[in-house]
Write a protein that holds these residues in place. Structure first.
Motif, PDB file in Angstrom:
ATOM      1  N   GLY A  20       0.829  -1.207   0.000  1.00  0.00           N
ATOM      2  CA  GLY A  20       0.000   0.000   0.000  1.00  0.00           C
ATOM      3  C   GLY A  20       0.862   1.254   0.000  1.00  0.00           C
ATOM      4  N   ARG A  21       0.280   2.351  -0.415  1.00  0.00           N
ATOM      5  CA  ARG A  21       1.049   3.583  -0.617  1.00  0.00           C
ATOM      6  C   ARG A  21       1.756   4.035   0.657  1.00  0.00           C
ATOM      7  NH1 ARG A  21       4.208   5.334  -3.591  1.00  0.00           N
ATOM      8  NH2 ARG A  21       2.782   4.774  -5.272  1.00  0.00           N
ATOM      9  N   ASP A  25       5.909   4.065   0.848  1.00  0.00           N
ATOM     10  CA  ASP A  25       6.657   5.310   1.061  1.00  0.00           C
ATOM     11  C   ASP A  25       7.683   5.158   2.175  1.00  0.00           C
ATOM     12  OD1 ASP A  25       5.317   6.566  -0.954  1.00  0.00           O
ATOM     13  OD2 ASP A  25       3.889   7.619   0.337  1.00  0.00           O
TER      14      ASP A  25
END
Length: 350
Positions: A20-21, A25
């Motif tokens: 997931g983002r 990140d």
């Protein structure tokens, strides 16, 4: 790792969540010396308390399995004049890693209560597997663990505790040395390999914060941090409760297989000496006098039965005396027949 027990669909879902983002990140950055704070939190709150250990974040380091923990400690603690006690029989690579640093290796004989610490003389470092001795799976009584801690405090010895298959124990005393440590003398090495899979390559070290800091910067010189994507996947797996559920299932399966192996050994291998097990994924057998385990392995293979050679764990003068039966993967329906065939092979080579 038994694929019939491993929740592959759940692990796949946790892997997707790690992509997931928000997670990407974080773990795609070059963190150099950082570990995933979510994984540290899960180890600190879920895994370690089960072993009687309560640690702060700065006392935990993620490793590439217990093996890297041995390597980091050897580089930090061993010199040419360092006396390092190792269990005999014992895990060969802990011996090899410290020997590669030029340390003086001192054998600590193992009896029915685990390693003997009292005949080794003063030691700088001692490597122990007290909950499950590798490879015999003997559990060290608490009285001997206390005696070892007292002797270590008197001699200034650093104790490296390899909690070998500690989490899969289904009987016996599971008290860790680290849980009894009051002065930061014990370096604890744990791993997720025995519950998840060896290929995940995630272990952890718990020790005094100053030693962990040194190990963290030494790890940076080798490969920086352990793979952060795997760390995040494991963190999610733990946080959602899947790890403890898998652990419960694994213990039950191993306990059932162990009972079948014990019954089969009594029936088909009555002359073999079986060490006192307290859980784990293997059974250690000593051959009766006059029977060479190396010949037994060959005869058993001809019948389609595989067992692990005991020679890597013991001194050369004990070669051919031991074998280890793995129970982490075998189908329960095959245990009795496999031991019957192993008994036939033993009669053939006598």
């Amino acid at each position: 790792m038994d694929p019939r027990l491993f929740p592959i669909n759940t692990w796949r879902a946790c892997s997707r969540d790690a992509l997931g983002r928000a997670a990407i990140d974080w773990w795609t950055a070059d963190r150099a010396v950082e570990d995933d704070p979510q994984l540290i939190e899960q180890i600190r709150t879920q895994i370690l308390p089960q072993r009687g250990i309560y640690a702060r974040d700065e006392e935990i380091l993620i490793t590439l399995g217990s093996q890297e923990g041995f390597f980091l400690m050897a580089r930090l603690l061993a010199r040419a004049d360092t006396r390092v006690g190792v269990e005999t029989p014992g895990y060969p690579d802990s011996r090899n890693i410290f020997a590669a640093e030029g340390a003086q290796i001192v054998d600590m004989p193992v009896d029915d209560d685990g390693a003997r610490f009292d005949h080794a003389g003063p030691l700088d470092v001692a490597i122990l597997t007290p909950v499950h001795h590798c490879p015999t799976m003997i559990s060290m009584p608490v009285a001997r663990r206390r005696a070892i801690l007292d002797r270590a405090a008197r001699d200034g010895t650093i104790l490296i505790e390899d909690d070998y298959e500690g989490e899969t124990a289904f009987s016996g005393d599971q008290t860790t040395l680290k849980s009894m440590d009051t002065d930061g003398r014990v370096v604890y090495l744990g791993t997720l390999s025995k519950v998840l899979a060896p290929g995940v390559r995630i272990g952890f070290m718990v020790a005094d914060a100053a030693l962990i800091e040194e190990a963290r910067w030494l790890r940076r010189l080798i490969h920086r941090s352990a793979p952060l994507n795997n760390q995040r996947t494991a963190a999610i797996f733990l946080a959602e409760g899947h790890y403890l559920a898998l652990l419960k299932q694994l213990r039950a399966a191993l306990a059932n297989r162990f009972d079948q192996v014990v019954a089969g050994c009594d029936r088909h291998l009555p002359d073999f000496r079986r060490s006192r097990n307290s859980g784990g994924s293997s059974v250690w057998l000593e051959c009766p006098p006059g029977l060479d385990a190396r010949k037994l392995h060959v005869a058993a293979r001809r019948r389609g039965v595989l067992a692990e050679d005991g020679d890597p764990f013991v001194p050369e003068n004990q070669a051919g005396r031991f074998l280890r039966l793995g129970i982490s993967y075998i189908e329960e329906s095959k245990v009795s027949e496999g031991l019957r065939l192993l008994g036939e092979a033993a009669k053939e080579v006598r």
